[in-house]
Enzyme design. Structure first.
Site, mmCIF file in Angstrom:
data_model
loop_
_atom_site.group_PDB
_atom_site.id
_atom_site.type_symbol
_atom_site.label_atom_id
_atom_site.label_comp_id
_atom_site.label_asym_id
_atom_site.label_seq_id
_atom_site.Cartn_x
_atom_site.Cartn_y
_atom_site.Cartn_z
ATOM 1 N N ARG A 327 47.872 -48.917 1.149
ATOM 2 C CA ARG A 327 48.547 -48.134 0.243
ATOM 3 C C ARG A 327 49.867 -49.255 -0.380
ATOM 4 N NH1 ARG A 327 50.710 -42.961 -1.356
ATOM 5 N NH2 ARG A 327 49.047 -41.993 -0.421
ATOM 6 N N GLU A 729 58.319 -38.457 0.016
ATOM 7 C CA GLU A 729 58.395 -39.971 0.212
ATOM 8 C C GLU A 729 58.871 -40.837 -1.027
ATOM 9 O OE1 GLU A 729 54.840 -41.427 3.018
ATOM 10 O OE2 GLU A 729 54.356 -39.989 1.450
#
Length: 775
Positions: A327, A729
């Protein structure tokens, strides 16, 4: 100052309950101090307590001897557990099986658990654990990224890269070339509720464990294989956590395993709750990185090529490092198009606690690189960094990510320009330049940065969720799903979805604890996917029951389906109205099932990791932040003076909850980038292992002028939950604007020179950068 949604903004969604700014379902319990966490559960009679034991001075080496006689001799100690007591598999890893519950033949990091004391009280267990003697054939630990590179040890995981074009040739041909290297620090989760678990044995060798975990199914799997029983013999339950932030996605399993093992050995309930110091020493952190990169651009700052290597300190085991580092690479572009690129990741093994998931899951580190690169280009070319950013944004014809996914929903430019105007960025930047020119020691800085964050688990199989809904004959509803509540408001959002489906007041929806005994095979509550997945699963379950009720009403009242609607606690059936509870009672009397499971799997996700191509994300969440700071060049002290945030949550399920997430995520990100510093000594020992040595933001660190607004968005596609967008997030990365503003302030000392500012920008880091600018 926080901008709250006006009534007309929330009412524009044609729903009764979804879109309302309702209070968190446990808000009243929180302020009363009566919300039950794991350590608040009334202990069954005979509950024992477990405390971990480790070698206090050693970081790595072979275990030569383990002397536990003194521990066993302490009054109140019933058992001392070692690896030999584990009847099944000695592993609590979420991935490749390299995390022992109890170390056996060697220690790989300082704080690794070698034994566990089971005693009548927690105090006795903790005191006795200190008496254990672990003799180690000590080795010199690899602590830093540089240590790992020098040792040339086998990496935790293989290298991985995205490639497009001929980067070497493009860099050589670029009008301007920049080369840079910098470090990004890790971060301690510092959840208010530490790791805790209570295990209650059953009569057939199974166990029910109450765990503070983001992933009850992971805990269930771990305990079942450790105890050598089927998964069905283990039930894991979690009503709420006092914070998780990723630190309880994989890391909760070990402590639940110790409690369950103690319960198996003794036949009595057992609890394991870590002391704060032990928690910080023994559990993983956000991955820290060294980033080496080169970039080529034209005279306007528009990129031609990017070549970046992320050197990641993973710790001693794999844990979730594959997904985290992947990621980081997925978000190394942030909101920018890289025509030709080479994005590489090295996953390095060190003799430190295994790093793990943390809010953003590697994405923040990738984005920080992208924003530092934009700042470096602006410094080199004497341009406004915002102009450089805008010139590199994704746009039509320049809309394919480094991993081959086309950006079709890009709203970054519109958000940036709206925030640029509302924050008065240009005028304030000019004012700051004039202030700095006349101020010798106090300097100001400002930065406006975007966020583009991919939403979905990059491991495709995890993008699924289940739910269980019961309707009772009085019209009340029992709701259960696989998502966990860690303070983020997931439970109330999903309850709003179910209340909306039945047209009832949310007070009629009873939210129950997440448990593997009701909804099996769940994914972790992570990747900002909690509302997306569980909201849809719960809605699907409700739709099944609702359709049964509609079919019953059609037959009972001889009306068309189109003549039936559910609203305000009533069911309108043609010209007749009946209370929802009365309809449920009649349906039950007619032997209609009022219970259903629901399931949802995110569609259209395709990711081929070997080819590094596909669509790993269902959509992107966007945001932008403008931050202004002041630094003292004599002390390194920094204050955040003003923050303006514009964030896209689609069509919000609950604007008040979403704004709270934006505010909290931003402050946590600000802490990571300005004050939270992990310090390991050369013996591999964590020296910042308590509130006395590790600083997190407090109330006085919140900007006095703090403006948060939800972007007026068309929302997600219709097949998402009420067209809302994830908010867990993405807001954390908005705080990168603070770090860039500090960089801007330090840079004002010597325009044209890139400040060597590391992250976090602590007072020491700021002073180091200031000194470099002055020489």
């Amino acid at each position: 100052m926080t901008s709250r949604p006006s009534p007309h903004q929330t009412a524009r969604i044609e729903t009764e309950t979804v879109g309302l700014s309702l209070a968190h379902d446990s808000a009243m319990l929180h302020v009363q101090g009566s919300a039950v966490y794991i350590d608040d559960i009334r202990e069954p009679e005979g509950t024992l307590h477990v405390a971990p034991g480790y070698a206090p001075d050693a970081a790595c080496g072979r275990i030569l001897s383990l002397s536990l006689d003194a521990v066993r001799a302490v009054p109140g100690v019933l058992a001392v557990l070692t690896a030999r007591d584990i009847p099944g598999v000695n592993d609590c890893s979420p991935s490749i099986g390299d995390d022992p519950v109890l170390a056996d033949d060697r220690i790989a990091f300082h704080g690794q658990v070698v034994f566990a004391v089971v005693a009548e009280t927690r105090e006795v267990a903790r005191q006795a654990a200190r008496l254990g003697k672990v003799e180690i054939a000590a080795e010199t630990p690899a602590v830093t990224v540089e240590d790992a590179l020098a040792r040339r040890t086998i990496d935790v995981l293989p290298d991985y890269a995205f490639k497009r074009g001929n980067v070497t040739k493009a860099l050589r041909a670029s009008q301007t070339r920049i080369e840079d290297s910098f470090h990004i620090g890790g971060q301690e989760h510092f959840y208010l509720e530490g790791q805790a678990a209570l295990a209650v044995p059953d009569e057939r060798g199974g166990v029910t464990v109450y765990s503070s975990t983001q992933h009850p199914t992971e805990v269930q799997h771990c305990l079942a294989k450790m105890l050598a029983v089927p998964d069905a013999a283990v039930t894991c339950e979690c009503r709420r956590m006092g914070g998780g932030f990723g630190g309880k996605e994989s890391q909760a399993a070990q402590w639940a395993a110790l409690a369950a093992l103690a319960a198996r050995i003794t036949g009595r309930p057992a609890k394991c709750r870590l002391d704060r110091d032990d928690d910080m020493v023994m559990t993983g952190k956000r991955h820290d990185f060294r980033v080496d990169y080169a970039a080529g651009c034209d005279e306007t700052g528009r990129l031609a090529a990017v070549d970046v290597t992320f050197l990641s300190r993973c710790g001693y085991s794999a844990d979730l490092s594959q997904g985290v580092n992947d990621r980081t690479m997925f978000h190394a572009d942030n909101a920018y198009f890289y025509p030709q690129l080479h994005i590489q990741s090295r996953r390095l093994r060190t003799n430190t606690v295994s790093n793990t998931a943390f809010r953003g899951f590697g994405g923040p580190q990738g984005m920080l690189f992208a924003e530092r690169m934009m700042e470096a280009i602006a410094v080199r070319l004497n341009l406004d960094p915002l102009d450089v950013r805008k010139r590199n944004l994704y746009e039509t014809g320049r809309d394919v990510t480094p991993y081959g996914m086309k950006v079709t929903d890009n709203i970054a430019l519109a958000m940036i320009e709206e925030l640029e105007a509302s924050s008065d960025y240009r005028r304030r930047r000019d004012q700051i330049a004039r202030f700095n020119a006349g101020s010798r020691f106090i300097k100001k800085g400002i930065a406006l940065t975007p966020v583009k964050f991919g939403i979905s688990f990059t491991l495709t199989q995890m993008n699924q969720a289940g739910a269980l809904v019961h309707v009772y004959t009085d019209g009340s509803v029992h709701l259960n799903h696989g998502g966990t509540e860690m303070g983020q408001g997931l439970y109330v959002k999903v309850a709003q979805v179910v209340a909306e489906e039945f047209g009832i007041d949310i007070d009629m929806v009873r939210i129950t604890a997440t448990t593997t005994g009701k909804v099996p095979n769940t994914s972790p509550t992570a990747a900002s996917s909690g509302s997306d997945l569980n909201g849809m699963a719960a809605r699907n379950a409700g739709m099944v029951i609702k359709n049964r009720l509609i079919e019953f009403a059609v037959k009972e009242w001889k009306v068309a389906r189109s003549a039936i609607r559910f609203e305000r606690g009533q069911v309108i059936i043609g010209n007749h109205a009946i209370a929802f509870g009365d309809l449920a009672k009649k349906a039950h009397q007619a032997r209609i099932s009022l219970s259903s499971t629901g399931f949802y799997a995110t569609p259209d996700l395709v990711w081929d990791r070997d080819k590094a191509k596909g669509r790993p994300f269902y959509y992107f969440a966007y945001g932008a932040a403008c931050s202004e700071v002041t630094i003292d060049t004599l002390t390194g002290e920094m204050t955040v003076d003003r923050v303006d945030i514009l964030h896209d949550v689609g069509r919000s399920l609950n604007p008040a909850i979403d704004i709270g997430q934006i505010e909290g995520g931003f402050i946590q990100g600000m802490g990571w980038l300005t004050m939270e510093e992990l310090v390991f000594d050369d013996r591999g020992r964590l020296r910042t292992h308590a509130p006395s040595t590790y600083k997190i933001p407090c109330a006085s660190d919140v900007p006095a002028d703090f403006r948060v607004k939800l972007f007026e968005s068309a929302g997600n596609p219709a097949d998402t939950i009420y067209r809302s967008k994830a908010v867990g997030e993405p807001p954390l990365m908005l705080a990168i604007s603070v770090w860039c503003a500090v960089l801007n302030a330090v840079g004002s000392i010597r325009p044209g020179k890139m400040p060597p500012l590391e992250a976090p920008a602590t007072p020491e880091a700021i002073l180091t950068a200031v000194k470099a600018m002055q020489t």
